[in-house]
Design a protein around this motif. Structure first.
Motif: not given
Length: 245
Positions: A194-202
């Motif tokens: 979850p944290a990784a997927e949020e970090a790569v959104q941009g």
């Protein structure tokens, strides 16, 4: 009057004087040090702690090694003794298969003893250890028989060694982090996603890569990444060989 130059300090350069046979052998010390390192990591290694595990005082250890740095030189060379280099045939035609075997053996040794990853960058004269000398000679023989001139064979060995240690050092650090969590690698990744997927959104390419990677077996992914890089290194080395007649 010229001053006498001080010798480089290393277990491999220090003169070995004749001494009475001690109760502890160097082999015993090194074997127990490896067990300690495997169990607790390099930060836990001290001459006092090792002496206690051997039921001996630290003074007994200093008969064989001058300090902790020399002990690490010995244990790292001990691990190099686990690495296999298949004998090259006289034609050198099987050089790529043999080089890949060496690479996988080196990777496996580092992952069995992940503490070595942090030790490699601190060793000044590891190339003088007997096991490392054997590895180097065997690999130079392998590449020389394949058709590399000796100076380029040496560069090829260094390139292959650098690839494996670079990739596997990061892998060992990752696995050490996972082990400290007390979880399986898959469970650790599931918590991290979850944290990784949020970090790569941009970052669209990273986001696509993470999406494709989710659900894959993490060990299989690590193996595939290593195989891919190894194949490309060997592809590049192969271009340096003269065309077959």
């Amino acid at each position: 009057m010229p001053t006498r130059k001080q010798a480089v300090q290393s277990v491999w350069t220090r003169p070995q004087g004749r001494r009475e046979q001690p109760a502890l052998s160097q082999e015993q010390i090194v074997s127990e040090a490896v067990r300690l390192l495997d169990a607790e990591g390099i930060d836990a290694l001290s001459m006092r702690k090792l002496g206690a595990r051997l039921d001996a005082g630290a003074t007994s250890l200093y008969r064989h090694v001058a300090n902790k740095d020399e002990l690490i030189e010995l244990v790292v060379d001990e691990i190099y003794g686990e690495i296999e280099v298949p004998a090259a045939d006289d034609t050198g035609a099987d050089w790529r298969e043999a080089a890949a075997h060496f690479a996988h053996s080196l990777r496996a040794a580092i992952l069995r003893h992940p503490w070595i990853a942090s030790a490699l960058g601190e060793l000044g004269l590891s190339h003088l250890g007997p096991n490392m000398m054997r590895l180097s000679e065997d690999m130079l023989t392998l590449f020389s028989r394949a058709g590399f001139p000796l100076d380029e064979a040496d560069q090829a060995v260094r390139t292959l060694f650098a690839y494996v240690t670079g990739m596997t050092t990061s892998e060992a650090a990752w696995l050490t982090t996972v082990a400290r969590s007390g979880q399986t690698e898959q469970d650790w990744l599931d918590r991290l996603w979850p944290a990784a997927e949020e970090a790569v959104q941009g970052h669209p390419h990273l986001r696509e890569g993470y999406t494709e990677a989710r659900g894959r077996d993490p060990r299989e992914s690590r193996d595939n990444n290593f195989h891919y890089g190894l194949d490309r290194v060997l592809d590049g080395l192969a271009t340096r060989l003269p065309p077959a007649p």
